[in-house]
Design a protein around this motif. Structure first.
Motif, mmCIF file in Angstrom:
data_model
loop_
_atom_site.group_PDB
_atom_site.id
_atom_site.type_symbol
_atom_site.label_atom_id
_atom_site.label_comp_id
_atom_site.label_asym_id
_atom_site.label_seq_id
_atom_site.Cartn_x
_atom_site.Cartn_y
_atom_site.Cartn_z
ATOM 1 N N LEU A 1 -170.302 -0.103 10.355
ATOM 2 C CA LEU A 1 -169.603 0.210 9.700
ATOM 3 C C LEU A 1 -169.695 -1.098 8.422
ATOM 4 O O LEU A 1 -169.714 -0.838 6.745
ATOM 5 C CB LEU A 1 -168.522 0.860 9.279
ATOM 6 N N ARG B 1 -170.929 10.727 13.925
ATOM 7 C CA ARG B 1 -169.357 10.630 14.120
ATOM 8 C C ARG B 1 -169.285 9.038 13.122
ATOM 9 O O ARG B 1 -167.935 9.405 12.382
ATOM 10 C CB ARG B 1 -169.105 9.395 15.614
ATOM 11 N N GLN B 2 -170.051 8.339 12.639
ATOM 12 C CA GLN B 2 -169.969 7.041 11.834
ATOM 13 C C GLN B 2 -170.411 8.102 10.295
ATOM 14 O O GLN B 2 -169.781 7.305 9.429
ATOM 15 C CB GLN B 2 -171.231 6.259 11.490
ATOM 16 N N ASP C 1 -167.441 3.307 20.995
ATOM 17 C CA ASP C 1 -166.893 3.727 19.709
ATOM 18 C C ASP C 1 -166.672 1.713 18.675
ATOM 19 O O ASP C 1 -166.782 2.226 17.863
ATOM 20 C CB ASP C 1 -165.486 3.765 20.007
ATOM 21 N N VAL D 1 -174.670 2.019 5.435
ATOM 22 C CA VAL D 1 -173.777 2.841 5.637
ATOM 23 C C VAL D 1 -173.802 3.236 4.022
ATOM 24 O O VAL D 1 -174.015 4.242 3.157
ATOM 25 C CB VAL D 1 -172.289 2.180 5.611
ATOM 26 N N TRP E 1 -166.694 9.105 9.621
ATOM 27 C CA TRP E 1 -165.356 7.828 9.486
ATOM 28 C C TRP E 1 -166.111 7.339 8.086
ATOM 29 O O TRP E 1 -164.765 7.125 7.074
ATOM 30 C CB TRP E 1 -166.010 6.979 10.290
ATOM 31 N N ALA F 1 -169.895 1.398 17.106
ATOM 32 C CA ALA F 1 -170.517 2.476 15.895
ATOM 33 C C ALA F 1 -169.065 1.654 14.970
ATOM 34 O O ALA F 1 -169.389 1.886 13.436
ATOM 35 C CB ALA F 1 -169.549 3.708 16.361
ATOM 36 N N LEU F 2 -168.072 1.481 15.649
ATOM 37 C CA LEU F 2 -167.270 0.928 13.994
ATOM 38 C C LEU F 2 -167.625 -0.172 13.882
ATOM 39 O O LEU F 2 -168.089 -1.114 12.139
ATOM 40 C CB LEU F 2 -165.860 0.614 14.891
ATOM 41 N N LEU G 1 -176.894 6.908 9.975
ATOM 42 C CA LEU G 1 -176.155 6.721 10.671
ATOM 43 C C LEU G 1 -175.697 7.818 11.950
ATOM 44 O O LEU G 1 -175.894 9.156 11.213
ATOM 45 C CB LEU G 1 -174.893 7.269 9.876
#
Length: 426
Positions: A115, A168-169, A108, A149, A172, A111-112, A165
């Motif tokens: 962004l 999940r991304q 996670d 993004v 978000w 993945a964050l 992406l």
């Protein structure tokens, strides 16, 4: 009576056939213009549809807490401590606040981190370096979003773009867009940065400055040399086999493919004289060779357009040959010379092939500051971006094409304005 009637009928039929041919010819001309306009509109529509998003950037605005313990940084004025500090941790913590459903697991967190742009940590470091007093405080900071993004936000739902992406991304990103954390704005980075490995941080400033320096070298060499050659050939050179040979070769050089001039520049300026590759001086010299025939031909045409009565009147009051040329012929021919020179410069501005051969295809990040600094030009920058596999570079290539077309149209408009403004009618 019968003969006169038959003759009149023959004439009428002949006129009908002639008028039909004229109408067909007019229709062919209109059709040709329509096809040309359709092709032009299609081209501009394709470029604009792909490139307008290049003038937009996707940003992420976060409340970043510059925690000393989290960053392992006690003194923001210590350069060594800044190099060792962890600037990724406060960014991830700020993103975690905006996306509470993201866990602290490594997957996670990765993945964050995907962004925001990889340059975000450098921006955070630069902010601390510029103002060490913000250490330990919470600051509202805006960072560039990652390239994936950026593509997702701009082209969501467009099947021609592949979204990289994860689901999940994407969720978000949609959530952050709704909250106003992620948004689009004018892409000032595109006009204030040089080239970059990441599309989001890539700009055309370096290419624009490189083009400007290269064009200055071309202009200050080609215009005086071309005008001087035209004046000599038209006013002073004797009519013999040598001048005829020179004139024929000048006309032939105007039709030589531009890549030949690149080979000539590579052989003479770089291999023979040992000049550095990928610098505006060499690029300007190569484009000068390519532009000279156009300037000479247009300047000679402008000189020929000056009526002989001007020369005769000047000579009649005792002016020398040089005075006739400098005081009377040259001022009257100058508008045409300027028009031809601007058109030649516009042609040189759009050239790529000769500059590729002298090394101006190199990856240049820094904006050149002088004529001997490594540089690239707008056409070559477009060539580099168009061949890149990243989708972000495709839209930036189209945006750069729009910038280049703006310069070319402006130069041609200037040439038309000068011709209308300064030309004399005899």
């Amino acid at each position: 009576m019968t003969n006169s009637t038959s003759q009149a009928e023959i004439v009428r039929q002949s006129l009908k056939r002639r008028y039909r041919k004229e109408r067909r010819f007019r229709a062919y001309g209109i059709a040709a213009i329509a096809v040309a306009l359709l092709a032009l509109v299609t081209l501009f529509t394709d470029i604009i549809s792909k490139g307008y998003t290049g003038f937009l950037k996707t940003t992420v605005t976060l409340e970043v807490t510059l925690d000393q313990d989290l960053m392992f940084l006690e003194d923001a004025t210590d350069d060594k401590a800044l190099r060792m500090a962890d600037f990724k941790a406060p960014l991830l913590a700020a993103l975690q606040k905006e996306v509470p459903q993201a866990t602290s697991e490594r997957e996670d967190q990765r993945a964050l981190n995907g962004l925001v742009s990889s340059y975000a940590t450098n921006e955070l470091k630069d902010a601390l370096k510029a103002d060490p007093s913000i250490l330990g405080t919470t600051q509202t900071m805006t960072f560039l979003a990652s390239d994936d993004v950026d593509v997702y936000v701009k082209h969501k739902g467009d099947t021609t773009y592949s979204i990289k992406l994860s689901e999940r991304q994407q969720q978000w990103a949609d959530q952050l867009v709704e909250k106003g954390v992620i948004e689009n704005s004018f892409n000032d980075v595109f006009f204030s940065h040089g080239d970059s490995r990441e599309p989001g941080n890539a700009g055309v400033l370096g290419a624009i400055v490189g083009s400007l320096l290269t064009m200055l070298v071309t202009l200050f060499l080609s215009f005086p040399i071309g005008v001087s050659a035209a004046i000599y050939l038209e006013e002073f050179a004797p009519q013999n086999k040598l001048t005829d040979f020179i004139e024929v070769n000048i006309n032939n050089l105007a039709a030589v493919p531009s890549i030949i001039f690149g080979l000539l520049g590579l052989a003479i300026f770089i291999n023979l004289f040992g000049m550095p590759r990928s610098v505006p001086v060499v690029g300007g010299l190569v484009l000068m060779l390519m532009t000279l025939p156009t300037i000479i031909i247009s300047s000679r045409a402008a000189i020929k357009s000056v009526p002989p009565s001007i020369r005769e009147a000047a000579e009649g009051i005792g002016a020398s040959k040089m005075q006739v040329v400098l005081h009377h012929v040259l001022p009257l021919a100058l508008p045409g010379m300027l028009t031809g020179s601007i058109i030649g410069m516009a042609q040189a501005l759009g050239e790529t092939a000769p500059l590729l051969l002298i090394g101006m295809v190199a990856f240049i990040v820094d904006v050149p500051e002088g004529f001997f600094d490594s540089a690239t030009v707008l056409p070559v920058q477009i060539f580099l971006w168009a061949g890149s596999p990243e989708l972000g570079f495709i839209e930036r290539a189209s945006a750069a094409i729009m910038v280049l077309l703006t310069f070319l149209i402006s130069m041609n408009a200037l040439a038309i304005w000068l011709r209308k403004r300064l030309e004399r009618r005899w």
